[in-house]
Design an enzyme around this catalytic site. Structure first.
Site, mmCIF file in Angstrom:
data_model
loop_
_atom_site.group_PDB
_atom_site.id
_atom_site.type_symbol
_atom_site.label_atom_id
_atom_site.label_comp_id
_atom_site.label_asym_id
_atom_site.label_seq_id
_atom_site.Cartn_x
_atom_site.Cartn_y
_atom_site.Cartn_z
ATOM 1 N N HIS A 66 -16.010 2.823 4.841
ATOM 2 C CA HIS A 66 -14.685 2.662 4.216
ATOM 3 C C HIS A 66 -14.490 3.549 3.018
ATOM 4 O O HIS A 66 -13.553 3.364 2.252
ATOM 5 C CB HIS A 66 -14.428 1.188 3.839
ATOM 6 C CG HIS A 66 -14.688 0.267 4.974
ATOM 7 N ND1 HIS A 66 -13.921 0.254 6.114
ATOM 8 C CD2 HIS A 66 -15.671 -0.641 5.182
ATOM 9 C CE1 HIS A 66 -14.412 -0.637 6.959
ATOM 10 N NE2 HIS A 66 -15.474 -1.185 6.425
ATOM 11 N N LYS A 81 -3.196 -7.481 -2.990
ATOM 12 C CA LYS A 81 -2.840 -7.001 -1.650
ATOM 13 C C LYS A 81 -2.066 -8.063 -0.894
ATOM 14 O O LYS A 81 -1.248 -7.742 -0.027
ATOM 15 C CB LYS A 81 -4.117 -6.603 -0.912
ATOM 16 C CG LYS A 81 -4.786 -5.449 -1.644
ATOM 17 C CD LYS A 81 -5.763 -4.692 -0.819
ATOM 18 C CE LYS A 81 -6.133 -3.406 -1.524
ATOM 19 N NZ LYS A 81 -7.224 -3.542 -2.489
ATOM 20 N N GLU A 97 -7.503 -9.648 7.805
ATOM 21 C CA GLU A 97 -6.440 -9.156 8.673
ATOM 22 C C GLU A 97 -7.079 -8.565 9.916
ATOM 23 O O GLU A 97 -8.299 -8.388 9.977
ATOM 24 C CB GLU A 97 -5.581 -8.116 7.941
ATOM 25 C CG GLU A 97 -6.358 -6.890 7.538
ATOM 26 C CD GLU A 97 -5.541 -5.920 6.692
ATOM 27 O OE1 GLU A 97 -4.618 -6.351 6.001
ATOM 28 O OE2 GLU A 97 -5.858 -4.718 6.735
ATOM 29 N N ARG A 107 -2.181 4.818 -9.023
ATOM 30 C CA ARG A 107 -2.921 5.773 -9.867
ATOM 31 C C ARG A 107 -2.972 7.103 -9.137
ATOM 32 O O ARG A 107 -2.513 7.208 -8.001
ATOM 33 C CB ARG A 107 -4.344 5.265 -10.092
ATOM 34 C CG ARG A 107 -5.037 4.998 -8.750
ATOM 35 C CD ARG A 107 -6.479 4.628 -8.890
ATOM 36 N NE ARG A 107 -6.979 3.930 -7.720
ATOM 37 C CZ ARG A 107 -7.462 4.519 -6.630
ATOM 38 N NH1 ARG A 107 -7.481 5.825 -6.535
ATOM 39 N NH2 ARG A 107 -7.908 3.801 -5.618
#
Lengths: 532, 659
Positions: free
Chosen positions: B226, B116, B191, B286
């Site tokens: 999440h 990421k 972040e 994917r």
């Protein structure tokens, strides 16, 4: 098959009047039954519950298979006496792990479950049912023994209870005692005489003499647990076969004992899935007129209790005051004898004697539906041999070995009560409708007889006859006999096994027949000499 | 050309891929762990290869075994599904090296997007808006809250929201540990955490000839921990803001894919705020769990397209656009009211009504079902507790939500606690219906309340269960037929039956009247009809037909109009000796202790010998009845014991972490 017709019109005035009268009587009886159900009353029940104990009825309910029926017996024993209605015992026939058993539970909320003369009578009647029908006996024991103030009425006849227990055992009828509390003095022989005994930790107390008596007798210091606690009996004396930790555990164990008996009914219904009656059994509430002088057709009753209302009448054209015929009830074959117009004549008596012999040839149980004022009297009938013929009927009833069930629908007077298998003739079960009456003759006739006899006596001795006084006495006698012939009185004396709601008749008879078939059903060809 | 496909996965996605393969005449090969031996995906495949063991690391993560399985079973291509090895560049390489076709993007793309940290840099360079990465050491109070994320993987694992600066170091370490064990890469980064963010993603499909299609967006903002719970296409936010936002997002997604030379199906995820500003989060290389909502709104078979792309076929014609609405819910075996605890055990029954399509695009109004389980499946604790995806298609979003809620409400799901009630509650909740929600949805909408609003009434269910059980027990009595149930010639007290629903006990009192069963203390309720498996109750003038299903003696499920209620019948009798036996081990006879095999605190298995007693010249072993921890040894060697003396106590043991 022969289907019975009906003439009953539930919207008719007669029906409505009869139903209203029956409803009133049912309410009165329900009130008396409610007294039996509350046992020692709400306070005693609360006190009992506060000790973590269940009432007799709660114990029975837990012992029974869920949703199974329970045919309570002699619920009103002791009615009209100084003792609580029910005889401090709750009893009946119920299903435990698929086995029909007779269950007797002491009601500890009624004077500690002590046995009074009515408890005794009721127990003896129940033991007779066990013996005759070979039903496993489960006794839920919690009794302080004899009700001491009435010991003279209890002590000597009470010994029969223990003799009965061991004789049942000898006959191979299983006896199980679950001891929930006191079972002391004479009561200690109840578990002692049982095949299987369950006791409960710190709850069962089984000893011949408690600590105070032991101290008085021998000077020995002792306590309840060491004299007769469950732990002692399970570990030392061996009187307890099973040691339960609490009441539900004891009942659980009791159910397991029954499951392991391997007890089988001797016969099953002849028809596995019988049809219900074609007419509404609810209408049984309006069949019997309030005034028993008005006859009613017993076929209307039969049509509402037998399978598919299917009834094959025997000799319908002969002796038509007595209806006889064959049917099935909840799949069991039965022969029925029912009074149609009260009086039994010679023809009826002979027909009954023949019918009873036929039932014995085909091993068919008999149902007697009573509404009789007795055998016919009068010159013509005496000369025609009414005594002879009545004797034939009583001979047949007395010696018949197929099971009999009697149901008192209305009148059951005089020798007619005997001929129709009254209490003294040992029917397996005898139930009454609230409309039943039973006495040596009708109250009015009896009062009339007394009046006539006293008047004749006065006249014979040339004494003055007080007509007004005699009329008053006549009325008083009529009222007394009327009162004594009421089903509550008879049920209180344990002269029947219970007063039932006419609408429950089919279920009650079905349960009785099913219980009966636990034992073999066998007729006989051996009767007394029939006087021809 | 591909002729036989092995799916290196399990559950619904394996079934989904097999469905397309079968439709195209391709042979199918399944792999399965021991726990999955009886799973539907194994039964459906033409061939199946066992992967011994249960842990993912021993089974579905064993690339070597899977490649060997493909060889053995004659597969010439491998589809990785999602999760497991789907984003493993190493595995993709392994597959290609073995001469098999990898139905997925090139390993390099996977690698780039797998990081990421790396991918964000590339996206920023390509002009895609990104959230800037924060240096953990420089984070200030003002920048809180921050999100700690695993560089590899997804699905919420290795992810933490940090609201206190003091917790930061610990949370980073814990996230790193979790990421390490889940993905084999413990890299995490920080972040800014966008509290009221909306999760919007774009499905892309690229061929080997440089064409990339962006197949509309999906919104997946309703999440718990999440993890997505409800996904839909198109996005309510995008619909509200307007077509220009969609154009911007689709353009950003296309450039994200083309920048890295992507091939195959992929998803570009964005975080948007309520005004329509959005930032690149990550790209999943994917097929996604939620791909069916795109299929239903485009009419495309994305698995089919994956096969086509892998076979080298080009994307032809104009880029498809979205039509109508589609909403997907993930049906999880989890207890939303108990901290989302996953559930395991027998799923006795799962029946979703009115299903019009399974594992295939549904563009007309109706319900599509992609399920990994069938009635009778065992759900193990080894894998994700998702049972099935239930997907609705309709011309409008409101209608899609309505038919989905209705289908779930009428579903028969027996044996396991699921999030069904919660899903129905969300699908009928006004904020959800109006499109005003974000990833913090469950913070403002208490799951227990949402679920409760859609659950069957346990009181009514208990009444139905009691009546049905009573009728059933009566029918089982060996008495002459026709004797009325519960007959009493002398009226007595009511009968009772007791059931527990969750923690609550329901005692039902009833009696058999002249005209059937009557309920006590239930003035508004009448029994209209009763059979062992169906009960009709009239409740305040309204008839309800309730079906009653029993599973063994310990579970009764009542299907009400609002949904199934699971009840545990409380047995009439308990054997107290059984209760004593658990844990405490008592001496069966008098004797002396000769040997003790365990120590206090020791973990023992059921049946393990604990100590030996000598009595009557014979040695008797005392064994642990259940697995647990030896909490107490109450005797010592040589000690004489009486019957009933407690020798040892084996318990569940205290939770170390809680102490």
């Amino acid at each position: 098959m022969t289907r019975l017709p009906t003439m009953v019109d539930s919207s008719s005035a007669e029906f409505q009047a009869a139903a209203a009268a029956m409803t009133t009587k049912l309410e009165e009886i329900a009130g008396e039954q409610a007294k039996a159900v509350t046992g020692g009353g709400p306070k005693a029940i609360d006190r009992h519950h506060s000790r973590g104990k269940q009432t007799a009825r709660e114990r029975i309910e837990l012992l029974l298979d869920r949703e199974s029926p329970f045919l309570e017996l002699c619920a009103l024993a002791g009615w009209g006496s100084d003792f609580a209605v029910g005889g401090s015992i709750v009893a009946g026939i119920g299903v435990v792990n698929d086995v029909e058993c007779l269950i007797i539970a002491n009601d500890p909320t009624v004077r500690g479950g002590a046995s009074n003369p009515w408890s005794m009578r009721k127990t003896q009647r129940l033991h007779a049912i066990v013996e005759q029908n070979r039903l496993p006996l489960i006794t839920l024991v919690e009794s302080g023994g004899a009700d001491l103030p009435t010991q003279k009425d209890v002590f000597i006849p009470g010994g029969a209870m223990f003799r009965n227990m061991t004789r049942l055992s000898r006959a191979g009828v299983p006896t199980i005692s679950i001891v929930f509390g006191n079972s002391t003095a004479g009561g200690a022989y109840l578990p002692g005489m049982s095949d299987h005994v369950v006791m409960i930790e710190e709850q069962s107390k089984v000893f011949l003499a408690g600590p105070p008596l032991v101290k008085a007798a021998t000077g020995e210091e002792s306590d309840d647990e060491s004299l007769g606690g469950a732990s002692m009996h399970a570990r030392q004396s061996g009187l307890a076969d099973y040691y339960a930790l609490d009441e539900q555990d004891a009942i659980r164990i009791g159910r397991r004992i029954v499951a392991r008996l391997g007890w089988k009914k001797q016969s099953q219904p002849d028809t596995a899935n019988p049809l219900p009656p074609r007419y509404d059994p609810e209408e049984l509430i309006g069949i019997v007129p309030e005034d028993l002088k008005s006859p009613f057709d017993p076929r209307e009753v039969i049509a509402r209790i037998v399978d598919d209302s299917d009834f094959d009448e025997f000799k319908p054209l002969y002796g038509s005051s007595l209806v006889t015929g064959w049917a099935q009830l909840h799949g069991f074959r039965i022969g029925i004898l029912a009074n149609a117009r009260g009086v039994l004549f010679s023809a009826e008596a002979q027909k009954a004697a023949q019918f009873i012999q036929l039932a014995n040839r085909s091993d068919t149980p008999l149902l007697f539906l009573h509404n009789t004022t007795g055998y016919m009297v009068g010159k013509e009938y005496e000369q025609g041999g009414i005594i002879k013929h009545g004797s034939m009927m009583i001979n047949a009833v007395s010696n018949s070995t197929v099971p009999h069930i009697s149901l008192l629908m209305g009148a059951s007077y005089g020798a007619g009560h005997y001929g129709m298998c009254g209490r003294a003739y040992d029917p397996r079960f005898l139930f009454s409708w609230p409309s039943a009456r039973s006495s040596v003759m009708g109250p009015q006739q009896l009062a009339e007889v007394v009046y006539t006899v006293s008047k004749a006596s006065a006249q014979a001795q040339n004494k003055p006859f007080d007509e007004d006084g005699a009329q008053a006495v006549r009325l008083a006698i009529e009222q007394q006999i009327e009162a004594e012939s009421m089903p509550l009185v008879l049920s209180g004396m344990v002269y029947d096994d219970g007063i039932i709601d006419p609408r429950d008749t089919r279920a009650v008879l079905g349960l009785a027949l099913s219980a009966i078939h636990t034992a073999p059903v066998e007729g006989t060809d051996a009767f007394g000499v029939f006087r021809m | 050309m591909i002729s036989s496909v092995l799916v290196a996965n399990r559950g619904e996605i394996a079934r989904r891929v097999f469905a397309t393969c079968r439709a195209r005449g391709l042979a199918t090969v399944a792999v399965f762990s021991d726990a999955d031996a009886h799973s539907p995906h194994v039964a459906e495949a033409d061939r199946a290869v066992r992967l011994p063991g249960n842990a993912p690391a021993d089974t579905y993560l064993r690339g070597d075994l899977i490649v060997a399985a493909a060889k053995a079973a004659g597969a010439d291509a491998i589809h990785p599904g999602y999760g497991f090895l789907s984003e493993s560049a190493k595995f993709a390489t392994q597959v290609a090296d073995a001469g098999l076709t990898w139905i997925g993007p090139p390993p390099a793309s996977i690698e780039t997007m797998g990081s990421k940290v790396e991918s964000k840099k590339m996206m920023a360079d390509a002009g895609v808006p990104v959230l800037s990465r924060l240096d953990p050491d420089q984070i200030t109070e003002a920048e809180l809250p921050v999100l700690v994320k695993a560089s590899a993987g997804g699905g919420g694992r290795g992810m933490r929201v940090v609201r206190k600066l003091a917790d930061l170091t610990e949370e980073i370490e814990s996230a790193a540990r979790e990421a390490g064990s889940a993905f084999g890469d413990s890299t995490v980064f920080c972040e800014r955490y966008v509290e009221t963010g909306r999760h919007i993603e774009v499905q892309v499909m690229s061929d080997q000839h440089g064409t990339t299609w962006a197949l509309g967006e999906r919104e997946c903002s309703v999440q718990r921990r999440h993890q997505k719970v409800i996904e839909e296409a198109p996005s309510p936010l995008v619909e509200r803001i307007g077509q220009h936002l969609r154009d911007e997002m689709l353009t950003a997604a296309r450039s994200a894919a083309s920048t890295i030379g992507y091939v195959g199906a992929g998803t570009v995820e964005f975080l948007a705020d309520h005004d329509g500003s959005f930032f690149f989060l990550e790209m999943n290389t994917r097929l996604q769990v939620e791909h069916p909502v795109t299929e239903n709104t485009t009419g495309l078979d994305l698995v089919g397209m994956q096969l086509d792309v892998a076979n080298g076929l080009p994307l032809e014609g104009p880029e498809p656009t979205l039509h109508g609405y589609s909403i997907e819910v993930r049906l999880y075996a989890e207890d939303a009211s108990a901290d989302w605890q996953p559930q395991s055990g027998a799923l006795h029954r799962i029946e979703i009504p009115e299903v019009r399509a399974e594992f295939a695009p549904l563009t007309e109004r109706g319900i599509r079902l992609d399920s990994g389980v069938v009635s009778g499946s065992e759900v193990s604790t080894h894998y994700d507790p998702m049972l099935a995806k239930v997907i609705a298609t309709a011309p409008t979003r409101t209608e899609a939500a309505r038919i989905l809620a209705s289908a779930l409400q009428r579903a028969h799901i027996h044996g396991l606690i699921t999030n069904r009630d919660l899903l129905v509650g969300v699908l009928r909740e006004p904020d959800f219906l109006s499109g005003h929600f974000d990833t913090g949805y469950f913070g403002g909408h208490e799951p227990a309340g949402l679920a409760g609003s859609a659950a069957g009434d346990p009181g009514i269910a208990a009444l139905a269960a009691a009546v049905a059980d009573a009728v059933r027990d009566h029918s089982r009595l060996h008495l002459p037929a026709g004797i009325p149930a519960g007959f009493r010639n002398v009226p007595a007290g009511p009968a009772t039956r007791t059931y527990t629903v969750g923690e609550n006990e329901h005692v039902v009192s009833y009696r058999w009247g002249r005209h059937g069963i009557e309920l006590d203390d239930q003035p508004g309720v009448q029994v209209v009809a009763a059979e062992p498996s169906v009960v009709t109750l009239e409740v305040d003038g309204v008839e309800q037909r309730l079906t009653v299903t029993r599973y063994g003696t310990e579970l009764v499920v009542v299907d009400t109009a609002d949904g199934a209620v699971a009840l545990r019948p409380v047995p009439r009798f308990v054997d107290p000796s059984q209760a004593v036996a658990a844990g405490s081990l008592v001496a069966p006879m008098p004797g002396s202790v000769t040997r003790i095999a365990v120590e206090e605190g020791q973990q023992v298995e059921a049946g393990a010998p604990l100590l030996w007693l000598e009595a009557m010249k014979m040695e008797h072993v005392v064994r642990a009845v259940e697995a647990g921890v030896v909490e107490q040894i109450a005797v010592s060697v040589g000690q004489q014991v009486e019957p009933g003396t407690v020798l040892a106590v084996v318990g569940a043991g205290e939770q170390e972490e809680d102490a």
